[in-house]
Design a protein around this motif. Structure first.
Motif, mmCIF file in Angstrom:
data_model
loop_
_atom_site.group_PDB
_atom_site.id
_atom_site.type_symbol
_atom_site.label_atom_id
_atom_site.label_comp_id
_atom_site.label_asym_id
_atom_site.label_seq_id
_atom_site.Cartn_x
_atom_site.Cartn_y
_atom_site.Cartn_z
ATOM 1 N N ILE A 6 68.920 -64.703 30.136
ATOM 2 C CA ILE A 6 69.113 -63.815 31.263
ATOM 3 C C ILE A 6 67.842 -63.010 31.470
ATOM 4 O O ILE A 6 67.417 -62.257 30.585
ATOM 5 N N ARG A 7 67.225 -63.165 32.643
ATOM 6 C CA ARG A 7 66.028 -62.384 32.939
ATOM 7 C C ARG A 7 66.442 -60.986 33.375
ATOM 8 O O ARG A 7 67.405 -60.815 34.125
ATOM 9 N N HIS A 8 65.712 -59.998 32.912
ATOM 10 C CA HIS A 8 65.990 -58.609 33.285
ATOM 11 C C HIS A 8 65.950 -58.435 34.805
ATOM 12 O O HIS A 8 65.427 -59.273 35.527
ATOM 13 N N THR A 9 66.489 -57.329 35.265
ATOM 14 C CA THR A 9 66.470 -57.008 36.690
ATOM 15 C C THR A 9 65.076 -56.503 37.075
ATOM 16 O O THR A 9 64.181 -56.401 36.229
ATOM 17 N N THR A 10 64.905 -56.190 38.327
ATOM 18 C CA THR A 10 63.605 -55.756 38.841
ATOM 19 C C THR A 10 63.097 -54.525 38.085
ATOM 20 O O THR A 10 63.818 -53.528 37.976
ATOM 21 N N PRO A 11 61.871 -54.609 37.575
ATOM 22 C CA PRO A 11 61.321 -53.454 36.859
ATOM 23 C C PRO A 11 60.759 -52.415 37.840
ATOM 24 O O PRO A 11 60.437 -52.729 38.983
ATOM 25 N N ARG A 12 60.624 -51.193 37.354
ATOM 26 C CA ARG A 12 60.041 -50.119 38.155
ATOM 27 C C ARG A 12 58.525 -50.168 37.979
ATOM 28 O O ARG A 12 57.961 -49.562 37.074
ATOM 29 N N VAL A 13 57.892 -50.932 38.849
ATOM 30 C CA VAL A 13 56.435 -51.067 38.810
ATOM 31 C C VAL A 13 55.981 -51.521 40.196
ATOM 32 O O VAL A 13 56.705 -52.255 40.883
ATOM 33 N N ASN A 14 54.824 -51.094 40.600
ATOM 34 C CA ASN A 14 54.296 -51.499 41.900
ATOM 35 C C ASN A 14 53.940 -52.977 41.893
ATOM 36 O O ASN A 14 53.504 -53.510 40.864
ATOM 37 N N PRO A 15 54.103 -53.649 43.026
ATOM 38 C CA PRO A 15 53.708 -55.066 43.113
ATOM 39 C C PRO A 15 52.224 -55.225 42.782
ATOM 40 O O PRO A 15 51.413 -54.337 43.052
ATOM 41 N N GLY A 16 51.900 -56.363 42.176
ATOM 42 C CA GLY A 16 50.507 -56.676 41.881
ATOM 43 C C GLY A 16 49.970 -56.062 40.609
ATOM 44 O O GLY A 16 48.770 -56.130 40.337
ATOM 45 N N ILE A 17 50.840 -55.471 39.790
ATOM 46 C CA ILE A 17 50.413 -54.855 38.528
ATOM 47 C C ILE A 17 50.733 -55.805 37.377
ATOM 48 O O ILE A 17 51.813 -56.371 37.295
ATOM 49 N N CYS A 18 49.795 -55.961 36.469
ATOM 50 C CA CYS A 18 49.985 -56.763 35.261
ATOM 51 C C CYS A 18 50.721 -55.885 34.253
ATOM 52 O O CYS A 18 50.201 -54.862 33.827
ATOM 53 N N TYR A 19 51.947 -56.261 33.887
ATOM 54 C CA TYR A 19 52.717 -55.366 33.025
ATOM 55 C C TYR A 19 53.280 -55.983 31.761
ATOM 56 O O TYR A 19 53.711 -55.260 30.883
ATOM 57 N N GLY A 20 53.340 -57.258 31.572
ATOM 58 C CA GLY A 20 53.776 -57.913 30.338
ATOM 59 C C GLY A 20 54.662 -57.119 29.399
ATOM 60 O O GLY A 20 55.829 -56.897 29.647
ATOM 61 N N GLN A 21 54.100 -56.648 28.278
ATOM 62 C CA GLN A 21 54.872 -55.954 27.252
ATOM 63 C C GLN A 21 54.967 -54.445 27.463
ATOM 64 O O GLN A 21 55.557 -53.745 26.642
ATOM 65 N N THR A 22 54.443 -53.927 28.555
ATOM 66 C CA THR A 22 54.619 -52.505 28.842
ATOM 67 C C THR A 22 56.116 -52.230 28.959
ATOM 68 O O THR A 22 56.842 -52.973 29.616
ATOM 69 N N ASP A 23 56.578 -51.174 28.337
ATOM 70 C CA ASP A 23 58.012 -50.883 28.289
ATOM 71 C C ASP A 23 58.445 -50.123 29.548
ATOM 72 O O ASP A 23 58.619 -48.901 29.524
#
Length: 179
Positions: A6-23
């Motif tokens: 199950i993939r998580h829901t939409t994260p709170r981050v602006n489009p175009g940001i590299c976020y990988g393991q950022t919590d």
């Protein structure tokens, strides 16, 4: 063994940001998205064995779906993008970026991990899962990330690693595998 990633829901981050393991926390659309995920999961079997990435965006979804005591495993985390985490993709330039863009499966971002390294940690999790639950008929729910979902498809032999991102599923999606 029936496994549902199950993939998580939409994260709170602006489009175009590299976020990988950022919590990151989840977006304001969480309740709507999570309700749909729960509805889909209800058709996937009862009394599941539940695992989750330790990142909040996965734990929050697992908890909302009624699995407060899921087993946390860091091998289910998204790719580590190292020093590129939380930088806009369009600013990631230079020789290290060029090496990565030219061989994104085997080259790691600075202080990060390569796709092959991410695959190896995910494969170790699945190898252990198959042994640990070999005699179980219970479904296995895994709350995780898009990168792990796509690499699980590689692990299951659905497509080669070089094509994995052509199979990326949307936020809140389920990938069913039988191993």
């Amino acid at each position: 063994m029936d496994i549902f990633l199950i993939r998580h829901t939409t994260p709170r981050v602006n489009p175009g940001i590299c976020y990988g393991q950022t919590d990151l926390d989840v977006a304001d659309t969480f309740l709507e998205e999570a309700t749909l995920v729960c509805d889909r999961l209800s058709a996937c079997g009862s009394n599941p064995i539940v695992y989750s990435s330790p990142l909040i965006r996965c734990r929050k979804l697992a908890s909302y779906c009624g699995f407060d005591s899921s087993i946390l495993d860091a091998r289910l985390m998204e790719k580590n993008f190292g020093v590129w985490e939380m930088k806009p993709w369009d600013t990631i330039r230079g020789p290290e970026a060029e090496r990565w863009y030219n061989n994104w499966t085997e080259v790691a971002p600075p202080d990060g991990e390569s796709l092959v390294q991410q695959y190896e940690r995910m494969a170790a999790f699945f190898d252990e899962l198959k042994v640990r639950h070999a005699d179980s008929n219970r479904p296995i729910f895994i709350f995780t990330h898009g990168g792990i979902q796509t690499l699980a498809g590689v692990y299951a032999g659905l497509y080669p690693m070089a094509e994995c991102f052509e199979h990326t599923l949307p936020y809140g999606s389920l990938l069913a595998l039988s191993l």
